[in-house]
Scaffold this active site. Sequence first.
Site, PDB file in Angstrom:
ATOM      1  N   ASP A  16       0.805  -1.298  -0.022  1.00 55.96           N
ATOM      2  CA  ASP A  16      -0.016  -0.056   0.001  1.00 55.96           C
ATOM      3  C   ASP A  16       0.811   1.289   0.086  1.00 55.96           C
ATOM      4  OD1 ASP A  16      -2.205  -1.709  -0.001  1.00 55.96           O
ATOM      5  OD2 ASP A  16      -2.758  -1.169   2.250  1.00 55.96           O
ATOM      6  N   GLY A  42      -3.371  -5.470   1.025  1.00 55.29           N
ATOM      7  CA  GLY A  42      -4.264  -6.310   0.319  1.00 55.29           C
ATOM      8  C   GLY A  42      -5.161  -7.027   1.210  1.00 55.29           C
ATOM      9  N   GLY A  44      -6.500  -9.601   1.321  1.00 58.61           N
ATOM     10  CA  GLY A  44      -6.384 -11.129   2.064  1.00 58.61           C
ATOM     11  C   GLY A  44      -5.252 -11.132   2.812  1.00 58.61           C
ATOM     12  N   ALA A  45      -4.078 -10.511   2.518  1.00 57.51           N
ATOM     13  CA  ALA A  45      -3.007 -10.326   3.484  1.00 57.51           C
ATOM     14  C   ALA A  45      -3.610  -9.617   4.819  1.00 57.51           C
ATOM     15  CB  ALA A  45      -1.855  -9.642   2.767  1.00 57.51           C
ATOM     16  N   ASN A  46      -4.229  -8.835   4.536  1.00 58.69           N
ATOM     17  CA  ASN A  46      -4.780  -7.797   5.980  1.00 58.69           C
ATOM     18  C   ASN A  46      -5.522  -8.802   6.820  1.00 58.69           C
ATOM     19  OD1 ASN A  46      -3.833  -5.423   4.893  1.00 58.69           O
ATOM     20  ND2 ASN A  46      -5.628  -4.720   4.154  1.00 58.69           N
ATOM     21  N   ASN A 192     -20.100  -4.518   2.910  1.00 65.70           N
ATOM     22  CA  ASN A 192     -20.385  -3.410   3.638  1.00 65.70           C
ATOM     23  C   ASN A 192     -21.779  -2.904   2.755  1.00 65.70           C
ATOM     24  OD1 ASN A 192     -19.669  -2.099   1.034  1.00 65.70           O
ATOM     25  ND2 ASN A 192     -17.612  -1.740   1.885  1.00 65.70           N
ATOM     26  N   LEU A 221     -21.300  -1.692   8.533  1.00 69.65           N
ATOM     27  CA  LEU A 221     -22.026  -0.137   8.442  1.00 69.65           C
ATOM     28  C   LEU A 221     -21.103   0.722   8.752  1.00 69.65           C
ATOM     29  CD1 LEU A 221     -25.342  -1.243   9.865  1.00 69.65           C
ATOM     30  CD2 LEU A 221     -24.969  -0.936   7.389  1.00 69.65           C
ATOM     31  N   ASP A 254     -11.291  -5.502   6.631  1.00 76.31           N
ATOM     32  CA  ASP A 254     -10.442  -6.569   6.714  1.00 76.31           C
ATOM     33  C   ASP A 254     -10.239  -7.119   8.104  1.00 76.31           C
ATOM     34  OD1 ASP A 254     -10.252  -6.471   3.875  1.00 76.31           O
ATOM     35  OD2 ASP A 254      -8.433  -5.292   4.080  1.00 76.31           O
TER      36      ASP A 254
HETATM   37  O1  RIB Z   1      -9.148  -3.319   2.605  1.00 78.43           O
HETATM   38  C1  RIB Z   1      -8.005  -2.556   2.285  1.00 78.43           C
HETATM   39  C2  RIB Z   1      -7.094  -2.965   1.368  1.00 78.43           C
HETATM   40  O2  RIB Z   1      -7.515  -2.614   0.149  1.00 78.43           O
HETATM   41  C3  RIB Z   1      -5.648  -2.193   1.378  1.00 78.43           C
HETATM   42  O3  RIB Z   1      -4.737  -2.673   2.025  1.00 78.43           O
HETATM   43  C4  RIB Z   1      -5.253  -2.220  -0.065  1.00 78.43           C
HETATM   44  O4  RIB Z   1      -4.241  -2.971  -0.562  1.00 78.43           O
HETATM   45  C5  RIB Z   1      -6.632  -2.630  -0.660  1.00 78.43           C
HETATM   46  O5  RIB Z   1      -6.418  -3.858  -1.616  1.00 78.43           O
END
Ligand code: RIB
Length: 307
Positions: A16, A42, A44-46, A192, A221, A254
């Site tokens: 990011d 990302g 997925g990673a988050n 959401n 929300l 996330d």
């Molecule tokens: O949901 C947030 C994410 O969305 C960020 O980290 C960014 O990488 C986008 O994928």
Amino acid sequence: MKQRKKIAVIGSINMDLTARTERLPAGGETVPATELLYAPGGKGANQAVAAARLGGDVTMFGCVGEDAFAEKLVENLRQNGVDTTHIRSVPGVSSGIAMITVAEASGENSIVVVPGANRFVTPAYVDDLQDAILQADILLLQNEIPPETVAAVMDLGHRAGKTVLYNPAPAAEMPEGIMEKIQEKIHYLTPNEHEAALLFPHIPALPSLLELYGGKLIVTLGEQGAMAWDSDRGKLLHIPARPAHVVDTTGAGDTFNGAFAYALAEGYAFADALRFANIAAGLSTERPGAQGGMPTKNEVLAAMHAV
Ligand code: RIB
């Protein structure tokens, strides 16, 4: 001793690039930024990091490119306790990148995503790694990998009797035949309100929709918290957001999803899992970056007791 359930996240891994500005620019407008941050992200990673930071047993399935970000992205996951064994490095492409603008005043953001290596999280990749994926009890999915892969994981999880949690974010790309799969193959759908409006364009009011889906549908929300139908008690559940000193809302959804998966893995009842996830998401907004504010379990429990 109770066996801790395992979580597999099949999804995106991004770097990011976040510019903090006074407010979000309008179309055609240039606004100055106060700073630029590089931080792993990302969806997925988050979500993997959110669940692992809470103490979850999490394996990430995804791809990085062949660039300076790749090793940093994988190392970040590892440092957060995520199993990275199956992350593939794709030669000749860049890692996923998100260009994010965060408005200082409100913490709101706008995001442009360059998928890069995330495009290589294909049904063939899932097929190759299905034994490893099926080691997990809970499969967690989002929309930053190809839609046909999302569909393939839903099929795989359903065939193997896994709990499938699908966060249909970002809103734009929906897999073919998604409504049928939602009915048959997934256990939890967590849009959401904007994503919900796209998925259910002809819906009646939100409470009726939630009742219709009976606990499968959870709508987040933002500052209003989250809503779902509590099938255990036969009533609508509205969990208000915890008041937060918002710095950056990036990754709050996330955090909600990762924390909800973690709480399910720990055996929390549905309503308790939602409350836990809701507090975790609120806490995540109080520090910059998608992953920067993701809390530990003790932080969530302390905040729950303080409410
Ligand atoms: O949901 C947030 C994410 O969305 C960020 O980290 C960014 O990488 C986008 O994928």
